[in-house]
Design a protein around this motif. Structure first.
Motif, mmCIF file in Angstrom:
data_model
loop_
_atom_site.group_PDB
_atom_site.id
_atom_site.type_symbol
_atom_site.label_atom_id
_atom_site.label_comp_id
_atom_site.label_asym_id
_atom_site.label_seq_id
_atom_site.Cartn_x
_atom_site.Cartn_y
_atom_site.Cartn_z
ATOM 1 N N GLU A 115 -21.926 -25.963 -0.600
ATOM 2 C CA GLU A 115 -21.460 -25.107 0.494
ATOM 3 C C GLU A 115 -20.556 -25.897 1.441
ATOM 4 O O GLU A 115 -19.519 -25.407 1.872
ATOM 5 N N TRP A 116 -20.947 -27.103 1.753
ATOM 6 C CA TRP A 116 -20.149 -27.936 2.657
ATOM 7 C C TRP A 116 -18.796 -28.251 2.042
ATOM 8 O O TRP A 116 -17.772 -28.227 2.719
ATOM 9 N N LYS A 117 -18.796 -28.578 0.741
ATOM 10 C CA LYS A 117 -17.529 -28.879 0.075
ATOM 11 C C LYS A 117 -16.599 -27.673 0.090
ATOM 12 O O LYS A 117 -15.403 -27.800 0.329
ATOM 13 N N GLU A 118 -17.144 -26.489 -0.184
ATOM 14 C CA GLU A 118 -16.323 -25.276 -0.198
ATOM 15 C C GLU A 118 -15.785 -24.981 1.202
ATOM 16 O O GLU A 118 -14.623 -24.629 1.367
ATOM 17 N N ILE A 172 -16.316 -19.583 -17.567
ATOM 18 C CA ILE A 172 -15.796 -20.663 -16.709
ATOM 19 C C ILE A 172 -14.273 -20.647 -16.719
ATOM 20 O O ILE A 172 -13.629 -20.734 -15.668
ATOM 21 N N LEU A 173 -13.675 -20.516 -17.906
ATOM 22 C CA LEU A 173 -12.218 -20.512 -18.032
ATOM 23 C C LEU A 173 -11.594 -19.330 -17.293
ATOM 24 O O LEU A 173 -10.623 -19.483 -16.556
ATOM 25 N N GLY A 182 -20.923 -30.266 -13.176
ATOM 26 C CA GLY A 182 -21.100 -29.746 -14.535
ATOM 27 C C GLY A 182 -19.975 -28.794 -14.918
ATOM 28 O O GLY A 182 -19.468 -28.830 -16.042
ATOM 29 N N VAL A 183 -19.583 -27.928 -13.966
ATOM 30 C CA VAL A 183 -18.481 -27.000 -14.216
ATOM 31 C C VAL A 183 -17.187 -27.780 -14.431
ATOM 32 O O VAL A 183 -16.416 -27.491 -15.347
ATOM 33 N N GLY A 202 -8.700 -18.546 -9.979
ATOM 34 C CA GLY A 202 -8.656 -19.321 -8.742
ATOM 35 C C GLY A 202 -9.997 -19.483 -8.061
ATOM 36 O O GLY A 202 -10.064 -19.924 -6.913
ATOM 37 N N VAL A 203 -11.085 -19.161 -8.735
ATOM 38 C CA VAL A 203 -12.420 -19.311 -8.155
ATOM 39 C C VAL A 203 -12.759 -20.802 -8.121
ATOM 40 O O VAL A 203 -12.471 -21.530 -9.070
ATOM 41 N N SER A 204 -13.346 -21.250 -7.033
ATOM 42 C CA SER A 204 -13.674 -22.673 -6.899
ATOM 43 C C SER A 204 -14.766 -23.067 -7.879
ATOM 44 O O SER A 204 -15.550 -22.234 -8.334
ATOM 45 N N GLU A 205 -14.820 -24.363 -8.188
ATOM 46 C CA GLU A 205 -15.830 -24.861 -9.114
ATOM 47 C C GLU A 205 -17.238 -24.650 -8.565
ATOM 48 O O GLU A 205 -18.166 -24.364 -9.322
ATOM 49 N N ALA A 206 -17.407 -24.781 -7.251
ATOM 50 C CA ALA A 206 -18.726 -24.569 -6.648
ATOM 51 C C ALA A 206 -19.168 -23.117 -6.843
ATOM 52 O O ALA A 206 -20.323 -22.850 -7.193
#
Length: 191
Positions: A63-66, A148-149, A171-172, A155-159
């Motif tokens: 959450e903090w990273k996003e 995932i792809l 992992g993503v 444009g969805v973030s990895e988090a």
């Protein structure tokens, strides 16, 4: 200040759990007051579940990273808007979300054909073969890899992808890079 003992108050950590219609709450938390909390970029009704410091940090890290990523994007947009108002081109603030015209893409040689240029029959055939090979490779992929792809392309973030599919951000990231490397290797003959 002599022999005064420092008293340390142990900080209590809480993880917000969203409460919505259909949420199952155990008897232990039935009487817990509902509060408004921010989860990601949304304000939602939650109950606060006690947690250890380690659990809290593990939960909140993505959450903090996003939030930090969203702040950086907002700062970049503000700088870009200010540069536009001042009628100057600041290339240091252009990023992936910077809108550009077709002409600008052609000028920067991103490989887009000009409007008046027609592909030759050989080029058209090569592109069709590449698309067919890509479809075959995508059909072989696991459902998780496809999800995932698709989300990454949108444009969805990895988090956020990690929360959706049940993986960590790291992992993503690893899985996404493995998928792309595999596609590059499989489609190498078509370049």
């Amino acid at each position: 200040m002599g022999n005064q003992e420092k008293t340390r108050v142990k900080q209590q950590y809480y993880i917000p759990m969203e409460v919505k219609e259909g949420t199952i709450i155990t008897k232990e938390y039935e009487d817990t007051p509902r509060t408004w909390s921010k989860i990601g970029n949304r304000k939602v009704r939650t109950i606060l579940v006690p947690a250890t410091e380690e659990q809290y940090k593990a939960y909140m890290q993505s959450e903090w990273k996003e939030d930090k990523r969203q702040q950086r994007l907002a700062d970049k947009r503000k700088k870009r808007e200010k540069a536009q108002v001042e009628h100057r081109d600041d290339f240091s603030i252009k990023g992936w979300d910077t809108p550009v015209s077709f002409e600008q893409l052609c000028e920067t040689e991103y490989g887009f054909p000009r409007e008046n240029r027609q592909d030759s029959p050989e080029e058209i055939l090569e592109k069709e073969e590449l698309l067919e090979a890509l479809r075959r490779e995508l059909a072989k992929m696991e459902e998780l890899d496809l999800t995932i792809l698709q989300m990454a392309i949108q444009g969805v973030s990895e988090a956020a992808i990690g929360r959706e599919v049940g993986l960590s951000q790291k992992g993503v990231n690893k899985r996404k890079h493995r998928i792309l490397k595999q596609l590059r290797n499989q489609l190498e003959d078509y370049r």
